[in-house]
Write an enzyme that holds these catalytic residues in place. Sequence first.
Site, PDB file in Angstrom:
ATOM      1  N   ARG A  15      12.142 -14.802   5.158  1.00  0.00           N
ATOM      2  CA  ARG A  15      11.600 -15.029   3.801  1.00  0.00           C
ATOM      3  C   ARG A  15      11.003 -13.720   3.239  1.00  0.00           C
ATOM      4  O   ARG A  15      11.593 -13.079   2.377  1.00  0.00           O
ATOM      5  CB  ARG A  15      10.547 -16.149   3.858  1.00  0.00           C
ATOM      6  N   ASP A  16       9.864 -13.293   3.767  1.00  0.00           N
ATOM      7  CA  ASP A  16       9.200 -12.099   3.217  1.00  0.00           C
ATOM      8  C   ASP A  16      10.091 -10.868   3.405  1.00  0.00           C
ATOM      9  O   ASP A  16      10.146  -9.982   2.558  1.00  0.00           O
ATOM     10  CB  ASP A  16       7.856 -11.886   3.937  1.00  0.00           C
ATOM     11  N   HIS A 207      -1.823 -11.274   7.884  1.00  0.00           N
ATOM     12  CA  HIS A 207      -0.483 -10.983   7.342  1.00  0.00           C
ATOM     13  C   HIS A 207      -0.553  -9.567   6.758  1.00  0.00           C
ATOM     14  O   HIS A 207      -1.044  -9.363   5.654  1.00  0.00           O
ATOM     15  CB  HIS A 207      -0.186 -12.036   6.267  1.00  0.00           C
ATOM     16  N   HIS A 209       1.102  -6.057   5.581  1.00  0.00           N
ATOM     17  CA  HIS A 209       2.220  -5.178   5.224  1.00  0.00           C
ATOM     18  C   HIS A 209       1.835  -3.788   5.724  1.00  0.00           C
ATOM     19  O   HIS A 209       0.652  -3.441   5.808  1.00  0.00           O
ATOM     20  CB  HIS A 209       2.485  -5.230   3.714  1.00  0.00           C
ATOM     21  N   CYS A 240       6.911  -7.632  -1.223  1.00  0.00           N
ATOM     22  CA  CYS A 240       6.788  -8.677  -2.238  1.00  0.00           C
ATOM     23  C   CYS A 240       7.322  -8.122  -3.550  1.00  0.00           C
ATOM     24  O   CYS A 240       6.943  -7.021  -3.956  1.00  0.00           O
ATOM     25  CB  CYS A 240       5.333  -9.092  -2.377  1.00  0.00           C
ATOM     26  N   ASN A 249       6.475  -6.080   6.054  1.00  0.00           N
ATOM     27  CA  ASN A 249       5.419  -6.497   6.972  1.00  0.00           C
ATOM     28  C   ASN A 249       5.472  -5.626   8.211  1.00  0.00           C
ATOM     29  O   ASN A 249       6.493  -5.005   8.502  1.00  0.00           O
ATOM     30  CB  ASN A 249       5.670  -7.932   7.451  1.00  0.00           C
TER      31      ASN A 249
END
Length: 304
Positions: A15-16, A207, A209, A240, A249
């Site tokens: 996803r990310d 989380h 990055h 993002c 990430n």
Amino acid sequence: MSMPSRVKIVEVGPRDGLQNEKAHVPTKVKVELINKLADAGLSVIEAGSFVSPKWVPQMADTREVFIQSAIRSDVCYPVLVPNLKGLEAAVEAGVQEVAGFAAASETFSQKNTNCTIKESLERQKIVCDEAARCGLRVRGYISVVLGCPYEGEVDPAVVSDVARQLYDMGCYEVSLGDTVGVGTPRRTKDLFEHVAKVVPVENLGGHFHDTYGQAIGNIFASLDVGVSIFDSSIAGLGGCPYSPGATGNVSTEDVLYMLNGMGIETGVDMNKLLVAAEYICEYLERPTSSRAGRALLSKRHLVA
Ligand code: HMG
Ligand code: MG
């Protein structure tokens, strides 16, 4: 608070990691990646997001990705949802867990979800209530917790307030996102200590990055205050779409290398993780962003 002996790694690569890719990544590639990540022993793999395809076109095939993945009973495959429409799509696809998201700055909230923080929390409450009715678990994310690309510094009191509201409305876990990757270890530790006053530390995730190369340091600092859940992305993919300049990430391989070295259990197999990383990097025709991954692969090729 002592260091945890076991850590849950939440793999957000599908996803990310992929949401920001300009060229469409075929459904079958996403499915194969998810299956390889599951083979590596990851127990939580974020499969995609039910968001507006106009906002994030890359995630438009999340339903097919989820349905075609070899869903295993020992693996959880959450998907991101911003509103009731997203939740309904998730329920229809047979998803068991969703992740909602809010921000700690007004400008980021507008850029990412076209609404104020208050409005996004109201949407989230509707999602949580409906998810509870349908028997789905909800995870919560907060973006820009250590700095905003538009507003700069972010007040930890705002992060705490949003975290408490997400937890109170039923998010079983709240992941604090350093979307821009600007945080440093001391500030990370202070932030988690602050938020842990309103949400139990066992229910908080990190989380990070890795834009400024601080993610591993920030994870170490978080471990030191008892955080035991970390999100990471295979090969360090991602970013993002509404956080200009932010890179992926922290890589799952770097996190696993550190945790293995510290004797902290994760259940993840490094060799199988490298298979997943090689697969997606080959497809994207891009070298891995993972330092540990690169080192381990070059060593393996030397030995072979
Ligand atoms: P909006 O334009 O204000 O929404 O967007 P709307 O309600 O006016 O709807 C506009 C159109 O979108 C309509 O379609 C809706 O049906 C459709 P149209 O009539 O124009 O054809 N729509 C949807 N379609 C599919 N699924 C949905 C959905 N909702 C509406 N769920 C909205 C508001 C929230 C929808 C939009 O801003 C959006 O989708 N934002 C998501 C952005 C996003 O995915 N960002 C990346 C993920 S968050 C992230 O990466 C941060 C994180 O990693 C942590 C960190 O690092 O900080 C989690
Ligand atoms: Mg993120």
